[in-house]
Design an enzyme around this catalytic site. Structure first.
Site, mmCIF file in Angstrom:
data_model
loop_
_atom_site.group_PDB
_atom_site.id
_atom_site.type_symbol
_atom_site.label_atom_id
_atom_site.label_comp_id
_atom_site.label_asym_id
_atom_site.label_seq_id
_atom_site.Cartn_x
_atom_site.Cartn_y
_atom_site.Cartn_z
ATOM 1 C CE LYS A 194 0.576 1.407 4.398
ATOM 2 N NZ LYS A 194 0.919 2.753 4.861
ATOM 3 C CB THR A 251 -1.726 4.683 2.576
ATOM 4 O OG1 THR A 251 -1.898 3.889 3.739
ATOM 5 C CG2 THR A 251 -0.346 5.268 2.593
#
Ligand SMILES: NC(=O)C1=CN([C@@H]2O[C@H](COP(=O)(O)OP(=O)(O)OC[C@H]3O[C@@H](n4cnc5c(N)ncnc54)[C@H](OP(=O)(O)O)[C@@H]3O)[C@@H](O)[C@H]2O)C=CC1
Ligand SMILES: O=C(CO)COP(=O)(O)O
Length: 341
Positions: A194, A251
């Protein structure tokens, strides 16, 4: 359920180590936070603030900090490592001879071993030996929000269900939900990937490509996670949960993310050095992009977004050319037949 209050050592006095130590101390655990910076340890102990990594946030008075690793580990029932991935093996090597015999070791580090691409649980097993309980703490959780006591959900994966429960139980409640799982590989893969994918959405947003582009990158990024997970034998549901999709969404869209902010700066034409200097904290994607691609190549998986991020981070591709490369890819089916079958 309120877990029994236990002494815990948290290693790494950056933003995440300090936030997790704060969470545990507020739950009544006797937490000792170890860091290598005397001034920061003194400020946490004396004025209950980490002025470098969480300025302005009042830390609990029962949280102790030290630069003496042996003292931090002396009575620990279990250990939580929160140093960056490039320092993970070094931290475990220092911890290994000082670890109390029954203390399990968890880590909240996201990434792979720098230079080898090994999973962190493989590194931990090698350094600590096969009998020490190990756990991965991961999921969508900005340090600042956890330290502020804002509601958060994360997940603890371990091969040892009892240890996963000890770690999750110690953190859980009242504004903090800690889930458990048994897929360390998938949990580590999601937390590492991520960060790389957040750079891609940051670049797109920095170039003002719009919300459709962002959603497309998040979704095709999840597809990259799922395909690599399938190749390495991780569980798809791990990547569909907090460790994967949850952290990916956070994120890729949250401006507290340092990886997203690196992408935003690159998309606006700034240099990597300038952006990293300005962020002033760990930006894991810089090492992790290479290690994700090492894993992809080892497993014969094509990851076009992660590869484009790697090339942009190496200066081999401009953000504009990276985007062009992704858009020029051949038209194809959204999912390969084998992914969920
Ligand atoms: N911040 C967050 O919101 C979250 C972070 N994480 C992960 O946690 C890990 C740590 O990140 P984070 O705390 O945010 O990073 P920060 O940049 O906030 O802090 C890094 C910390 O690691 C210390 N450090 C660096 N190298 C070493 C070393 N060789 N030995 C001992 N300590 C070292 C630094 O010490 P010094 O100050 O002396 O340089 C500093 O205390 C990363 O893998 C990150 O991905 C995971 C979830 C959330
Ligand atoms: O891992 C994180 C949130 O879950 C923190 O992300 P960044 O390292 O991009 O700030």
């Amino acid at each position: 359920m309120n877990a029994k209050a236990e002494p815990v050592a948290v290693l790494g006095a950056g933003s995440w180590g300090t936030a997790l130590a704060t969470l545990l101390a507020r739950k009544g655990h006797a937490v000792t936070l170890w860091g290598r910076d005397e001034a920061i340890a003194a400020a946490i102990d004396g004025r209950h603030e980490n002025p470098r990594y969480l300025p302005g946030i009042a830390l609990p008075e029962n949280l102790r900090a030290t630069t003496d690793l042996a003292a931090a580990l002396k009575d620990a029932a279990w250990v939580l490592v929160a140093t960056p991935s490039h320092a993970f093996a070094e931290t475990l090597r220092k911890l290994s001879p000082l670890r109390p015999p029954r203390a399990g070791v968890a880590w909240a580090t996201k990434g792979f071993e720098t230079g080898s691409g090994r999973f962190l649980h493989e590194v931990a097993e090698e350094i600590l030996g096969p009998t020490v309980p190990l756990a991965v703490v991961t999921g969508p959780s900005f340090a600042k929000e956890v330290a502020q006591g804002l509601p958060t959900a994360l997940t603890v994966h371990s091969d040892d269900a009892g240890f996963a429960q000890v770690v999750a139980g110690a953190m859980h409640g009242p504004a903090f939900r800690a889930y458990t799982g048994d897929d360390m590989k998938g949990a580590e893969l999601g937390g590492a990937m991520k960060n790389v994918l957040a750079v891609a959405t940051g670049v797109a947003d920095g170039m003002q490509l719009g919300l459709n582009a962002r959603a497309g990158l998040v979704t095709r990024g999840l597809n990259e996670m799922l395909r690599l997970a399938a190749a390495i034998g991780a569980k798809p549901e791990t990547l569909m949960g907090l460790a994967g999709l949850g952290d990916l969404v956070l994120t890729c869209t949250g401006d507290l993310s340092r990886n997203r902010r690196l992408g935003l700066a690159l998309g606006k034409g700034r240099s990597i050095d300038e952006a990293v200097r300005e962020i002033g904290q760990v930006v894991e994607s810089i090492q992790t992009a290479d290690e994700v691609m090492r894993q992809a190549e080892k497993n014969g998986i094509d990851l076009p977004i992660s590869r484009a991020v790697q090339q942009v981070l190496h200066g081999d591709l401009t953000p504009v050319d990276g985007l062009g490369q992704l858009l020029a890819r051949e038209q194809k089916a959204e999912y390969p037949k084998t992914l969920f079958s």
